[in-house]
Design a protein around this motif. Sequence first.
Motif, PDB file in Angstrom:
ATOM      1  N   VAL A  91     127.477  94.367  12.487  1.00 25.51           N
ATOM      2  CA  VAL A  91     127.082  95.288  13.551  1.00 25.51           C
ATOM      3  C   VAL A  91     125.907  96.124  13.071  1.00 25.51           C
ATOM      4  CG1 VAL A  91     127.782  97.182  15.064  1.00 25.51           C
ATOM      5  CG2 VAL A  91     129.436  95.383  14.467  1.00 25.51           C
ATOM      6  N   ALA A  92     124.804  95.992  13.807  1.00 25.80           N
ATOM      7  CA  ALA A  92     123.601  96.777  13.522  1.00 25.80           C
ATOM      8  C   ALA A  92     123.460  97.832  14.618  1.00 25.80           C
ATOM      9  CB  ALA A  92     122.375  95.874  13.500  1.00 25.80           C
ATOM     10  N   ILE A  93     123.558  99.089  14.246  1.00 30.20           N
ATOM     11  CA  ILE A  93     123.302 100.156  15.214  1.00 30.20           C
ATOM     12  C   ILE A  93     121.795 100.174  15.428  1.00 30.20           C
ATOM     13  CG2 ILE A  93     123.440 102.630  15.683  1.00 30.20           C
ATOM     14  CD1 ILE A  93     126.181 101.119  15.611  1.00 30.20           C
ATOM     15  N   TYR A  94     121.391 100.185  16.696  1.00 30.03           N
ATOM     16  CA  TYR A  94     119.989 100.042  17.083  1.00 30.03           C
ATOM     17  C   TYR A  94     119.690 101.160  18.071  1.00 30.03           C
ATOM     18  CZ  TYR A  94     115.892  97.619  19.036  1.00 30.03           C
ATOM     19  OH  TYR A  94     114.628  97.282  19.475  1.00 30.03           O
ATOM     20  N   SER A  95     119.154 102.271  17.580  1.00 34.71           N
ATOM     21  CA  SER A  95     119.082 103.477  18.389  1.00 34.71           C
ATOM     22  C   SER A  95     117.780 104.238  18.190  1.00 34.71           C
ATOM     23  CB  SER A  95     120.263 104.376  17.999  1.00 34.71           C
ATOM     24  OG  SER A  95     120.262 105.563  18.739  1.00 34.71           O
TER      25      SER A  95
ATOM     26  N   ASP B  35     122.302 104.818   1.184  1.00 31.04           N
ATOM     27  CA  ASP B  35     120.894 104.458   0.973  1.00 31.04           C
ATOM     28  C   ASP B  35     120.566 103.099   1.573  1.00 31.04           C
ATOM     29  OD1 ASP B  35     120.473 106.835  -0.385  1.00 31.04           O
ATOM     30  OD2 ASP B  35     120.988 105.942  -2.317  1.00 31.04           O
ATOM     31  N   THR B  36     121.496 102.146   1.498  1.00 28.53           N
ATOM     32  CA  THR B  36     121.219 100.813   2.051  1.00 28.53           C
ATOM     33  C   THR B  36     121.591 100.734   3.525  1.00 28.53           C
ATOM     34  OG1 THR B  36     123.395  99.978   1.399  1.00 28.53           O
ATOM     35  CG2 THR B  36     121.583  99.646  -0.150  1.00 28.53           C
ATOM     36  N   PHE B  37     122.358 101.692   4.029  1.00 30.83           N
ATOM     37  CA  PHE B  37     122.817 101.669   5.412  1.00 30.83           C
ATOM     38  C   PHE B  37     121.699 101.972   6.406  1.00 30.83           C
ATOM     39  CE2 PHE B  37     124.899 103.960   9.020  1.00 30.83           C
ATOM     40  CZ  PHE B  37     125.563 102.867   9.552  1.00 30.83           C
ATOM     41  N   PHE B  38     120.930 103.026   6.152  1.00 32.09           N
ATOM     42  CA  PHE B  38     119.839 103.411   7.057  1.00 32.09           C
ATOM     43  C   PHE B  38     118.628 102.555   6.745  1.00 32.09           C
ATOM     44  CE2 PHE B  38     116.294 106.115   8.474  1.00 32.09           C
ATOM     45  CZ  PHE B  38     116.667 106.269   9.813  1.00 32.09           C
ATOM     46  N   PHE B  39     118.267 101.702   7.704  1.00 32.84           N
ATOM     47  CA  PHE B  39     117.136 100.796   7.507  1.00 32.84           C
ATOM     48  C   PHE B  39     115.862 101.567   7.798  1.00 32.84           C
ATOM     49  CE2 PHE B  39     114.167  97.448   8.740  1.00 32.84           C
ATOM     50  CZ  PHE B  39     114.416  96.489   7.764  1.00 32.84           C
ATOM     51  N   SER B  40     115.120 101.895   6.778  1.00 26.13           N
ATOM     52  CA  SER B  40     113.905 102.669   6.983  1.00 26.13           C
ATOM     53  C   SER B  40     112.717 101.753   7.205  1.00 26.13           C
ATOM     54  CB  SER B  40     113.646 103.597   5.803  1.00 26.13           C
ATOM     55  OG  SER B  40     113.575 102.863   4.618  1.00 26.13           O
ATOM     56  N   ILE B  41     111.895 102.173   8.124  1.00 23.58           N
ATOM     57  CA  ILE B  41     110.739 101.365   8.537  1.00 23.58           C
ATOM     58  C   ILE B  41     109.520 101.809   7.783  1.00 23.58           C
ATOM     59  CG2 ILE B  41     109.297 100.801  10.506  1.00 23.58           C
ATOM     60  CD1 ILE B  41     111.851 101.355  12.194  1.00 23.58           C
TER      61      ILE B  41
ATOM     62  N   PHE C 173     128.274 104.983  10.083  1.00 21.26           N
ATOM     63  CA  PHE C 173     128.569 104.507   8.727  1.00 21.26           C
ATOM     64  C   PHE C 173     130.084 104.550   8.487  1.00 21.26           C
ATOM     65  CE2 PHE C 173     129.158 105.462   4.150  1.00 21.26           C
ATOM     66  CZ  PHE C 173     128.558 104.333   3.598  1.00 21.26           C
ATOM     67  N   ILE C 174     130.686 105.684   8.807  1.00 17.21           N
ATOM     68  CA  ILE C 174     132.124 105.871   8.606  1.00 17.21           C
ATOM     69  C   ILE C 174     132.929 104.889   9.452  1.00 17.21           C
ATOM     70  CG2 ILE C 174     134.034 107.485   9.066  1.00 17.21           C
ATOM     71  CD1 ILE C 174     132.065 109.737   8.182  1.00 17.21           C
ATOM     72  N   GLU C 175     132.463 104.615  10.660  1.00 21.24           N
ATOM     73  CA  GLU C 175     133.205 103.735  11.576  1.00 21.24           C
ATOM     74  C   GLU C 175     132.993 102.249  11.292  1.00 21.24           C
ATOM     75  OE1 GLU C 175     135.605 104.619  13.426  1.00 21.24           O
ATOM     76  OE2 GLU C 175     135.297 106.767  13.234  1.00 21.24           O
ATOM     77  N   GLY C 176     132.148 101.906  10.315  1.00 22.05           N
ATOM     78  CA  GLY C 176     132.081 100.520   9.887  1.00 22.05           C
ATOM     79  C   GLY C 176     130.881  99.703  10.316  1.00 22.05           C
ATOM     80  N   ALA C 177     129.827 100.348  10.814  1.00 18.41           N
ATOM     81  CA  ALA C 177     128.613  99.582  11.111  1.00 18.41           C
ATOM     82  C   ALA C 177     128.037  99.057   9.797  1.00 18.41           C
ATOM     83  CB  ALA C 177     127.581 100.457  11.821  1.00 18.41           C
ATOM     84  N   ASN C 178     127.309  97.956   9.876  1.00 22.44           N
ATOM     85  CA  ASN C 178     126.734  97.366   8.667  1.00 22.44           C
ATOM     86  C   ASN C 178     125.366  97.928   8.326  1.00 22.44           C
ATOM     87  OD1 ASN C 178     128.442  95.031  10.091  1.00 22.44           O
ATOM     88  ND2 ASN C 178     128.606  94.876   7.870  1.00 22.44           N
TER      89      ASN C 178
END
Length: 150
Positions: free
Chosen positions: A89-93, A144-150, A105-110
Amino acid sequence: MATNQKPLRILLADDDEDDRMFFSEAIAELKMTNELILFEDGKDLMEHLVNPDFELPHILFLDLNMPYKNGLECLKEIRADQRFREVSVAIYSTSSSESDIEDTFIEGANIYIKKPNDFSELKRVIKEVLHLNWQFHTSSLNRDTFFFSI
């Protein structure tokens, strides 16, 4: 040259019609074998996911701010159901709120992806996310790896 590669099953739940269109165009331009299914809200997504005839996606891109059922509610339902434990699951917001990032993150998104503002950046982000080694990525998951920085 014929290939027997199974299509990558990708779902996108996003209430913004333009965002769905740009996402779809970006996927098409990546020229990957895929099956993309689009949903306008979380309610329709969840109804589709729980259908026993539906083949599970490899990855689900989930917008947070949607009517009827928001992305966080969907994420909680998905992670509470053992059938979906292998679905990435990728949160896309558009949100970069610390509380949204922390909650998902806590709820289990990848992974958490802030929607890019330009089409070429969107293509790059989607390509990178689709080519992630998810098994490795999730085994070393941290903030650090959870938030995909652009």
